[in-house]
Design an enzyme around this catalytic site. Sequence first.
Site, PDB file in Angstrom:
ATOM      1  N   ASP A  10       0.860  -1.174   0.000  1.00 31.98           N
ATOM      2  CA  ASP A  10       0.000   0.000   0.000  1.00 31.98           C
ATOM      3  C   ASP A  10       0.898   1.225   0.000  1.00 31.98           C
ATOM      4  O   ASP A  10       1.614   1.484   0.978  1.00 31.98           O
ATOM      5  CB  ASP A  10      -0.921  -0.011   1.226  1.00 31.98           C
ATOM      6  CG  ASP A  10      -1.945   1.106   1.193  1.00 31.98           C
ATOM      7  OD1 ASP A  10      -2.317   1.541   0.082  1.00 31.98           O
ATOM      8  OD2 ASP A  10      -2.391   1.555   2.270  1.00 31.98           O
ATOM      9  N   GLU A  29       5.038   4.796   3.796  1.00 34.12           N
ATOM     10  CA  GLU A  29       4.498   6.102   4.203  1.00 34.12           C
ATOM     11  C   GLU A  29       5.655   7.090   4.360  1.00 34.12           C
ATOM     12  O   GLU A  29       6.705   6.749   4.913  1.00 34.12           O
ATOM     13  CB  GLU A  29       3.722   5.964   5.515  1.00 34.12           C
ATOM     14  CG  GLU A  29       3.246   7.262   6.132  1.00 34.12           C
ATOM     15  CD  GLU A  29       2.384   8.083   5.175  1.00 34.12           C
ATOM     16  OE1 GLU A  29       2.658   9.293   5.040  1.00 34.12           O
ATOM     17  OE2 GLU A  29       1.441   7.521   4.576  1.00 34.12           O
ATOM     18  N   ASN A  34       9.956   7.093   0.773  1.00 33.92           N
ATOM     19  CA  ASN A  34       9.429   7.805  -0.377  1.00 33.92           C
ATOM     20  C   ASN A  34       9.255   6.766  -1.474  1.00 33.92           C
ATOM     21  O   ASN A  34      10.225   6.298  -2.066  1.00 33.92           O
ATOM     22  CB  ASN A  34      10.409   8.907  -0.806  1.00 33.92           C
ATOM     23  CG  ASN A  34       9.875   9.748  -1.952  1.00 33.92           C
ATOM     24  OD1 ASN A  34       8.936   9.370  -2.641  1.00 33.92           O
ATOM     25  ND2 ASN A  34      10.484  10.906  -2.155  1.00 33.92           N
ATOM     26  N   ASP A  37      -1.996  12.327  -2.043  1.00 32.74           N
ATOM     27  CA  ASP A  37      -2.002  13.793  -2.027  1.00 32.74           C
ATOM     28  C   ASP A  37      -2.098  14.293  -3.467  1.00 32.74           C
ATOM     29  O   ASP A  37      -1.239  13.986  -4.294  1.00 32.74           O
ATOM     30  CB  ASP A  37      -0.718  14.299  -1.375  1.00 32.74           C
ATOM     31  CG  ASP A  37      -0.791  15.787  -1.042  1.00 32.74           C
ATOM     32  OD1 ASP A  37      -1.514  16.525  -1.746  1.00 32.74           O
ATOM     33  OD2 ASP A  37      -0.112  16.222  -0.085  1.00 32.74           O
ATOM     34  N   LYS A  72      -1.861  22.410  -7.372  1.00 33.36           N
ATOM     35  CA  LYS A  72      -1.251  23.385  -8.268  1.00 33.36           C
ATOM     36  C   LYS A  72      -0.450  22.685  -9.364  1.00 33.36           C
ATOM     37  O   LYS A  72       0.276  21.730  -9.104  1.00 33.36           O
ATOM     38  CB  LYS A  72      -0.352  24.328  -7.476  1.00 33.36           C
ATOM     39  CG  LYS A  72      -1.096  25.181  -6.466  1.00 33.36           C
ATOM     40  CD  LYS A  72      -0.167  26.108  -5.713  1.00 33.36           C
ATOM     41  CE  LYS A  72      -0.939  26.955  -4.703  1.00 33.36           C
ATOM     42  NZ  LYS A  72      -0.045  27.851  -3.929  1.00 33.36           N
ATOM     43  N   ASP A  96     -10.753  10.760  -4.111  1.00 40.89           N
ATOM     44  CA  ASP A  96     -11.975  11.555  -4.044  1.00 40.89           C
ATOM     45  C   ASP A  96     -11.815  12.851  -4.826  1.00 40.89           C
ATOM     46  O   ASP A  96     -12.723  13.671  -4.868  1.00 40.89           O
ATOM     47  CB  ASP A  96     -12.333  11.867  -2.586  1.00 40.89           C
ATOM     48  CG  ASP A  96     -11.219  12.596  -1.862  1.00 40.89           C
ATOM     49  OD1 ASP A  96     -11.445  13.726  -1.386  1.00 40.89           O
ATOM     50  OD2 ASP A  96     -10.112  12.036  -1.766  1.00 40.89           O
TER      51      ASP A  96
END
Length: 294
Positions: free
Chosen positions: A113, A139, A166, A191, A195, A227
């Site tokens: 994940d 993570e 990373n 995330d 921009k 989402d």
Amino acid sequence: MAMACSRLLQPRSALLHLPFLFIPSSSPLFYSNCHVSSSAQVTVDNEPQQPHLRSSQLVALEYADLNLSSNLDLGHVRIRQHVNPLSSSFSVPAQVPDWNQVFADPTLPLMVDIGCGSGRFLMWLAKRTPKERNFLGLEIRKRIVKRAELWVKDLGLDNIHFLFANATISFKQLVESYPGPLVLVSILCPDPHFKKRHHKRRVLQNPLVGAIVDNLMPGGQVFIQSDVPEMALDMRNQFDEVDSLKHIDALNLDILCDSEGWLLSNPMRIRTEREIHAEFEGAKIYRRLYQKQM
């Protein structure tokens, strides 16, 4: 609402022969959007609660059976919601662990994940498949990884591991060193870095797509969701371009998708925390599930 839920609660026989999709036998498929209705009460330990719950309470209900401790000695440190993965502090590849030390059986099929957040999602899966699959959560926020490690220790699970990493830099070397097959990769609500000049910070870049596809075993799967429509389309476009991957609605399986090819519900049988919060706020979750061709 009742009609919508009845569509989702279809027989799961169409998915039973998918080789690596996580489908526990204890509950019906596609239930995640039907947990709580605005007119129904929720019962925990046989005590009726108020029908209008906050999203944080819904998260607690979703993961209640993990019984995770909130009394962890992590110090008073603020956990950042967003980080810049291009920062020099995140440029060092994660050290490859001794897989024999982190997993009881490092030859089991592996799920990774990417951007695992708190880790609850993976812990829920790991608890239900202790002898069938290993789980690796990557993570980029170190304090969250530390908390997840403490939770795993409390739960006594030996088929799950979390790494501060990373993924853009470390994924390839990690999965190439793993002794068993890579059968499932998930990227769930990453995330979006809205921009345009920050799109290069998004976790899913061409090198990571290539590393996922190259290391995924034939029949293995990639599950993505967001989402944020723009983010979902970005991930979808990148995986749609891979010839060796086919979305499950193209495999002549009776999988429930909308007219645009998005899955109608989460096939993993458990929602992520971000997913719960987003649905609580009325957002649509855009999901795709790909399978690597033999």
